[in-house]
Design an enzyme around this catalytic site. Structure first.
Site, PDB file in Angstrom:
ATOM      1  N   ASP A 744       0.825  -1.202   0.000  1.00 10.17           N
ATOM      2  CA  ASP A 744       0.000   0.000   0.000  1.00 10.17           C
ATOM      3  C   ASP A 744       0.869   1.265   0.000  1.00 10.17           C
ATOM      4  O   ASP A 744       0.625   2.211  -0.745  1.00 10.17           O
ATOM      5  CB  ASP A 744      -0.898  -0.056   1.243  1.00 10.17           C
ATOM      6  CG  ASP A 744      -1.998   0.956   1.165  1.00 10.17           C
ATOM      7  OD1 ASP A 744      -2.750   0.921   0.170  1.00 10.17           O
ATOM      8  OD2 ASP A 744      -2.078   1.797   2.076  1.00 10.17           O
ATOM      9  N   LYS A 748       1.371   4.421  -2.803  1.00 12.03           N
ATOM     10  CA  LYS A 748       1.400   5.860  -2.526  1.00 12.03           C
ATOM     11  C   LYS A 748       2.699   6.472  -3.038  1.00 12.03           C
ATOM     12  O   LYS A 748       2.716   7.556  -3.613  1.00 12.03           O
ATOM     13  CB  LYS A 748       1.276   6.116  -1.014  1.00 12.03           C
ATOM     14  CG  LYS A 748      -0.064   5.698  -0.452  1.00 12.03           C
ATOM     15  CD  LYS A 748      -0.110   5.899   1.061  1.00 12.03           C
ATOM     16  CE  LYS A 748      -1.400   5.333   1.615  1.00 12.03           C
ATOM     17  NZ  LYS A 748      -1.458   5.368   3.078  1.00 12.03           N
TER      18      LYS A 748
END
Ligand code: ADP
Ligand code: ASP
Ligand code: MG
Length: 879
Positions: A744, A748
Site C-alpha cells: 500500500d 502511494k
C-alpha cells in the site's frame, strides 16, 4: 403587393441544452415567448453523437455484443422525450414513426458494418446525422404541440458543402441560395423552421448529375451546429443569432480549467474567431466566418437563464482596458521541427512543408520560424504527427541526403495555448507579461509564435502544465475582474459515488449534512528536527463560510457498488443516506432495494451517463481495480476524484491512458486523498511547483498503521502486542499482512514519484516487506496465532536502533529516478524521528528548501480525515 421580408432571430440549442424532456420544454418556452419571426437550429440530444459514433465503431470492429440493446436504449430515449413533450395526436404519431424508421435504419446499418468491418467517413456521417435530424423533428413537434406554427426543414435543403465527409466546409454562396429558397417563405409567413444543425449536402460526384436524387449528407465537424446557425443567420439577414449553451456566455477561459473565469460582456468578432480557431471548445472553429462583415451580432447565451445578457460577439470594440480578453488551449498536440544549417540557401522549404501537410489534410495550429532560417517548427494534432513526419522525411529526402536538412523531429505530449485580445496591438510588452507570468510559475515554454494580426500570441507547453499556464496568465492579466459575472450558475455538481464502504458512508453523511466537517487540513511549515508542526489537529473540523457555501452545491445523485446502484436525480438527503447505510449494514445489496437496480458498475455508469447530470463527478472510494471505470467516466465528460490508489498506481501506460482521456475531454482527476488522507500533500506539491520551485525528493511515513506499530515497538512493546492493538483499533486491513507487506505504501510512493516524473512501472518500486518469508503462505488465522514468533526479530531491531539513539520508521523515499520503501533507522537529525502514533509525515526537499525540507505532519489515516480529503477535492472542482 410585395411581401415585406421578415428579419428573424436565429436560435441554436446545443446538445448540453437538449438532454431531456424538461430541457426541451424550456427551449420551446424560450422560442414561444419571443415576439417576431424566428428560425431554430438544433444539435443532437446531449451525448447522442458520441453514442452513435461508438455504435458504428463497435460494429465495424465486429463487436456485436450489446449493440442492439444500446441502440434500443437510444431509441427509447427519443420516445420517452417525445411522449413527455408532445400531446397525443397526429403530430406525435408521425414523429414516433420517424424515430422508429430512423432506428430501424440504424439497426440495418450496424448489421452491414458488422459484415463489412469498415467504416468510411461517409457512412459515419450518415449514421450520426440521425442525431440532429431526430432532435429537430422532436423540437418541431413540441413547438406545434404548444400551438406554435413550425416546420421541420432538412439540412440537405439548407446547407451545401464542399466536403470532405467528417469535416465538410460550407459553400457560402450555394448555401445562401439554398437556405433562402427553403426558409424564406416559411419565415415570411410566420412559420418557424426547425433545422438540424451540423449537417449539409455533400458535393455531387461526377457521375451523380441527377439533380432529382438527394445528395449524401456530410457533417461539418464536431460542434458544427454553431456553424449551421450562423449560416442560416447570414442567408436570412437575421437580426441576431443566439447560441444557447450550458455556460453563461463566452468566458475568459475554459471554466473547467480556470475556475475563476468570467463572462466577457462583449467581444469583437475577430477576437472570438481567433479563440474558436485556437481551441476554445465553446464555438465551432469556423462558426463566425459566415457573419464576418455583416451586421449580425452573435450571442452566446445561458440556457439556464434566458434573461441574462450572455456575450455579444460583434464588430464593436469595447473593454479597451483589457488588452488581453481571453485564453484558449488545444491539448493533444505535437511539435514537428525541420532543422538544418543548409536550409538557409534552399528556397521554398516552408512552402513545401505546408503544401505536404495540406495534402495530408493535417491542420497546423502554430508555426514559428527562427529568424536565422535554420529551423521551422509547427504544431499538429498528436494523432496526425507520425504520418506528417514520415511524409516530410519523404518530401525532403534529397535535402536530407545532402545534409542540407538534418531531419524532422517530433515532440509529443504538448498543448498549444493562445492569448487573445484586440487591444494587444496598441499595448507594448504584452508578450513580456505573458512569459513573465509563465516563468514565475516555473513553466517551460517549448515554442512561441506571434500571429501577424497581433491579435494573439500562441505558445506551446507540456500538456501537464497547460492548466497551470492558463491560470497563471489569467491572473497576470486580472481577467477575473472583467466584469461579466462568474462561470457557473447556482447549479449543482452531481456526484456519483463509487463504493459505499466505510469511507463512502462517512463522505455521504458529510455531504448531506452540508459539509459540516469541510476543511480538515493540516498546515505546512518548514521544520527541521523537532520543529515539526502539528497543524492538523488545530484546524480539524473548521469550516470556512465559503467552503460551506460550496458544499451546498454538491449532491450525491447515485451510489454504485458491486451489488448494483441507486439513482436519485434530485440528490440524496441525509435520510436517504441513512437508509442506504442501514440496508448495507443488514448485508443486503442495492439490487434488492426499492429504487435500486441490478447492474455491473460499468453498466450503471452507462445508465447514468445518459441522464442530464449537471457537472458530473465520479468519486471512487473503493480499493478495487477501477481503471476502466474511471476511463469510462472521463470519456463521458465526468471529472474524477479518487481516494482509491489503484487507478493511478498500476502500469504506466494505464495511467497515461487515463490522463490522455482526461485531457481530450478537458476533465480533471484529483486524488489528494490517495496519499496522506486529508493532509494537503499533493496540494503543497502543486503550490511549490506553481510558485516556480522544483521538488527534488519526497520522503515520508505514509502509513498510519505502520507508524503506530513502529512507535509502539520503539517504546519497547513486543511486536505481537503492538499489532494486536492496531487490529483492535480497526487501523489495519482485514489481513494485516496487506499493511505489513508495504504494498500500500508502495502505491502511494509511486503516485508521488509520478508527480516528479518517475517513468517506471510498479515493479520498479523497491518495497521491503515486513512479513517474513515463512509467514507469507500461512492462512490468515494461523498467521495471527503465530505473531509471537516474530517478536524476537523485532526486539533485536528495536534494541539496535536504541543503541544508536535512533528510532525505527517505515519510510518511502521518492525521486524522479528511484523509489524505495522500507524500514529505516532514523536519528534526531531526521524530521521523522519524533513522529508519533498514526500520524503521517512528508518532507519535500526542493531547490528552495534544500537544507531544511518542507514538512507536513498530521493524521494520515482514519475515516473522517480521508473523507474530508475527498470532499476538499470535490469542492475544488466546483470552484
Ligand atoms: P453546445 O451545447 O452548444 O454544443 P458546447 O458544449 O460546444 O456547447 O460549448 C460549451 C462548453 O464549452 C462549456 O460547457 C465549457 O465547458 C466549454 N468552454 C471552453 N472554453 C470556454 C470559454 N472560453 N467560454 C465558455 N465556455 C467554454
Ligand atoms: N452533435 C454534434 C456534436 O456533438 C454537433 C453539435 O453538437 O454541434 O459534435
Ligand atoms: Mg458544441
Amino acid at each position: 403587393m410585395a411581401v415585406k421580408k421578415a428579419v428573424p432571430e436565429v436560435h441554436k440549442f446545443g446538445g448540453a441544452s437538449l438532454s431531456d424532456a424538461p430541457a426541451f420544454r424550456h427551449a420551446v418556452g424560450i422560442i414561444a415567448q419571443r415576439p417576431g419571426p424566428q428560425a431554430v437550429v438544433v444539435s443532437a440530444l446531449g451525448g447522442i453523437t458520441d453514442a452513435l459514433l461508438g455504435l458504428a465503431n463497435r460494429a465495424s470492429a465486429g463487436r456485436e455484443a450489446g449493440l442492439k440493446a444500446e441502440a434500443d436504449l437510444q431509441r427509447r430515449r427519443y420516445h420517452t422525450i417525445l411522449e413527455a413533450i408532445c400531446p397525443a395526436g397526429a403530430g406525435r404519431q408521425e414523429t414516433a414513426a420517424e424515430i422508429d424508421r430512423s432506428f430501424d435504419e440504424l439497426d440495418g446499418l450496424l448489421g452491414s458494418l458488422l459484415v463489412l468491418k469498415e467504416l468510411t467517413a461517409r457512412t459515419s456521417d450518415f449514421v450520426v446525422a440521425r442525431g440532429e435530424r431526430l432532435s429537430a423533428r422532436l423540437f418541431a413537434a413540441a413547438l406545434a404541440g404548444s400551438g406554435v406554427r413550425s416546420k421541420y426543414v432538412d439540412a440537405l435543403e439548407v446547407v451545401v458543402t464542399e466536403g470532405p465527409f467528417g469535416g465538410a466546409s460550407p459553400n457560402l454562396m450555394l448555401t445562401d441560395l439554398a437556405a433562402r429558397k427553403a426558409l424564406r417563405p416559411l419565415v415570411d409567413s410566420g412559420v418557424i423552421p426547425v433545422v438540424p444543425g451540423f449537417l449539409g449536402a455533400a458535393p455531387g460526384t461526377e457521375d451523380d448529375t441527377d439533380r432529382t436524387k438527394p445528395r449524401a449528407v456530410a457533417t461539418l465537424g464536431r460542434g458544427g451546429s454553431d456553424l449551421t446557425a450562423t449560416l442560416v443567420g447570414r442567408a436570412l439577414g437575421a437580426r441576431q443569432v443566439s447560441l444557447w449553451k450550458d455556460v453563461p456566455g463566452l468566458l475568459t477561459a475554459d471554466p473547467r480549467v480556470v475556475p475563476n473565469a468570467r463572462v466577457i460582456p462583449q467581444l469583437n468578432i475577430r477576437e472570438a474567431a481567433e479563440l474558436a480557431y485556437f481551441g476554445a471548445k465553446v464555438l465551432h472553429p469556423r462558426a463566425l466566418i459566415p457573419v464576418v462583415g455583416r451586421p449580425i451580432p452573435v450571442f452566446v447565451r445561458p440556457f439556464a437563464d434566458p434573461r441574462a445578457a450572455g456575450t455579444e460577439i460583434s464588430a464593436r470594440r469595447t473593454l479597451d482596458k483589457y488588452p488581453v480578453k481571453a485564453l484558449s488551449a488545444a491539448s493533444g498536440q505535437a511539435l514537428l521541427t525541420v532543422t538544418g544549417s543548409g536550409m538557409l540557401g534552399v528556397p521554398g522549404i516552408a512552402a513545401r512543408t505546408f503544401e505536404a501537410l495540406y495534402r495530408l489534410g493535417t491542420s497546423v495550429s502554430l508555426i514559428s520560424q527562427s529568424s536565422s532560417e535554420q529551423s521551422i517548427c509547427f504544431s499538429v494534432p498528436e494523432g496526425a504527427a507520425r504520418k506528417a513526419r514520415e511524409r516530410l522525411a519523404e518530401v525532403f529526402r534529397e535535402e536530407i541526403a545532402r545534409k542540407d536538412i538534418d531531419g524532422v523531429q517530433l515532440q509529443g505530449g504538448l498543448a498549444t495555448l493562445a492569448v487573445v485580445g484586440i487591444g494587444m496591438a496598441g499595448h507594448p510588452g504584452i508578450a513580456a507579461r505573458v512569459f513573465g507570468a509563465l516563468s514565475s510559475a516555473g513553466i517551460n515554454i517549448v515554442a512561441i509564435a506571434q500571429g501577424s494580426s497581433e491579435l494573439n500570441i500562441s505558445f506551446v507547453v507540456g500538456s501537464q502544465e497547460a492548466a497551470a499556464a492558463q491560470r497563471a496568465i489569467h491572473d497576470a492579466f486580472q481577467l477575473a475582474k472583467i466584469g461579466g459575472g462568474g462561470a457557473t450558475h447556482a447549479e449543482h455538481a452531481d456526484v456519483i459515488l463509487l463504493g459505499f464502504g466505510q469511507i463512502g458512508r462517512t463522505l455521504a453523511a458529510m455531504i448531506t449534512k452540508n459539509g459540516a466537517k469541510v476543511g480538515v487540513k493540516a498546515s505546512a511549515k518548514t521544520g527541521g528536527r523537532n520543529g515539526v508542526p502539528d497543524g492538523a489537529g488545530k484546524d480539524a473540523g473548521k469550516v470556512s463560510k465559503a467552503a460551506r457555501h460550496r458544499a451546498d452545491k454538491v449532491r450525491i445523485v447515485a451510489v454504485v457498488d458491486r451489488s448494483g446502484f441507486v439513482f436519485e436525480p434530485r440528490g440524496l438527503s441525509s435520510r436517504g443516506v441513512a437508509a442506504l447505510v442501514a440496508w448495507k449494514k443488514a448485508g443486503k445489496g442495492f439490487n434488492k432495494m426499492t429504487g435500486g437496480q441490478a447492474a455491473t458498475p460499468a453498466d450503471a455508469l452507462t445508465f447514468l451517463q445518459r441522464h442530464a447530470l449537471s457537472h458530473p463527478i465520479l468519486v471512487d472510494v473503493t480499493a478495487a481495480e477501477t481503471g476502466p471505470l474511471v476511463k469510462q467516466a472521463l470519456g463521458a465528460g465526468m471529472d474524477v476524484v479518487l481516494a482509491n490508489k489503484r487507478p493511478l498506481s498500476g502500469p504506466r501506460s494505464d495511467r497515461e491512458d487515463l490522463e490522455s482521456v482526461a485531457q481530450a475531454q478537458s476533465r480533471r482527476i484529483l486524488f489528494e486523498a490517495t496519499v496522506g488522507a486529508g493532509l494537503p500533500i499533493l496540494d503543497t506539491y502543486r503550490k511549490l511547483v506553481e510558485s516556480g520551485d522544483r521538488v527534488l525528493k519526497i520522503e515520508g511515513c505514509l502509513s498510519g498503521t505502520l507508524g503506530l506499530l513502529m512507535t509502539e515497538i520503539d517504546r519497547g512493546r513486543p511486536f505481537s502486542q503492538a499489532l494486536r492493538k492496531a487490529i483492535a483499533k480497526g487501523y489495519t486491513e482485514p489481513d494485516p499482512r496487506d499493511d505489513l507487506s508495504g504494498a500500500d505504501v508502495g502505491r502511494k510512493a509511486l503516485i508521488l514519484g509520478r508527480l516528479l516524473g518517475f517513468a517506471g512501472e510498479p515493479s520498479d518500486v523497491a518495497v521491503e516487506s515486513l512479513v517474513p518469508e515463512a509467514a507469507r503462505a500461512l492462512s490468515g488465522k494461523v498467521f495471527l496465532e503465530r505473531l509471537e514468533d516474530m517478536d524476537a526479530e523485532w526486539e533485536r531491531r528495536a534494541t539496535a536502533a536504541r543503541a544508536k539513539g535512533a528510532s525505527l520508521r517505515y519510510i518511502a523515499s521518492v525521486t524522479k529516478t528511484k523509489i524505495s520503501v522500507g524500514l529505516k533507522m532514523v536519528d534526531g537529525t531526521s524530521p521523522f524521528f519524533s513522529l508519533k502514533g498514526t500520524d503521517n509525515q512528508v518532507a519535500f526537499t526542493t531547490v528552495r528548501y534544500r537544507q531544511n525540507p518542507l514538512v507536513i505532519t498530521g493524521p494520515g489515516a482514519g475515516l473522517a480525515v480521508t473523507a474530508a480529503g475527498v470532499l476538499n477535492d470535490m469542492l475544488g472542482l466546483t470552484g
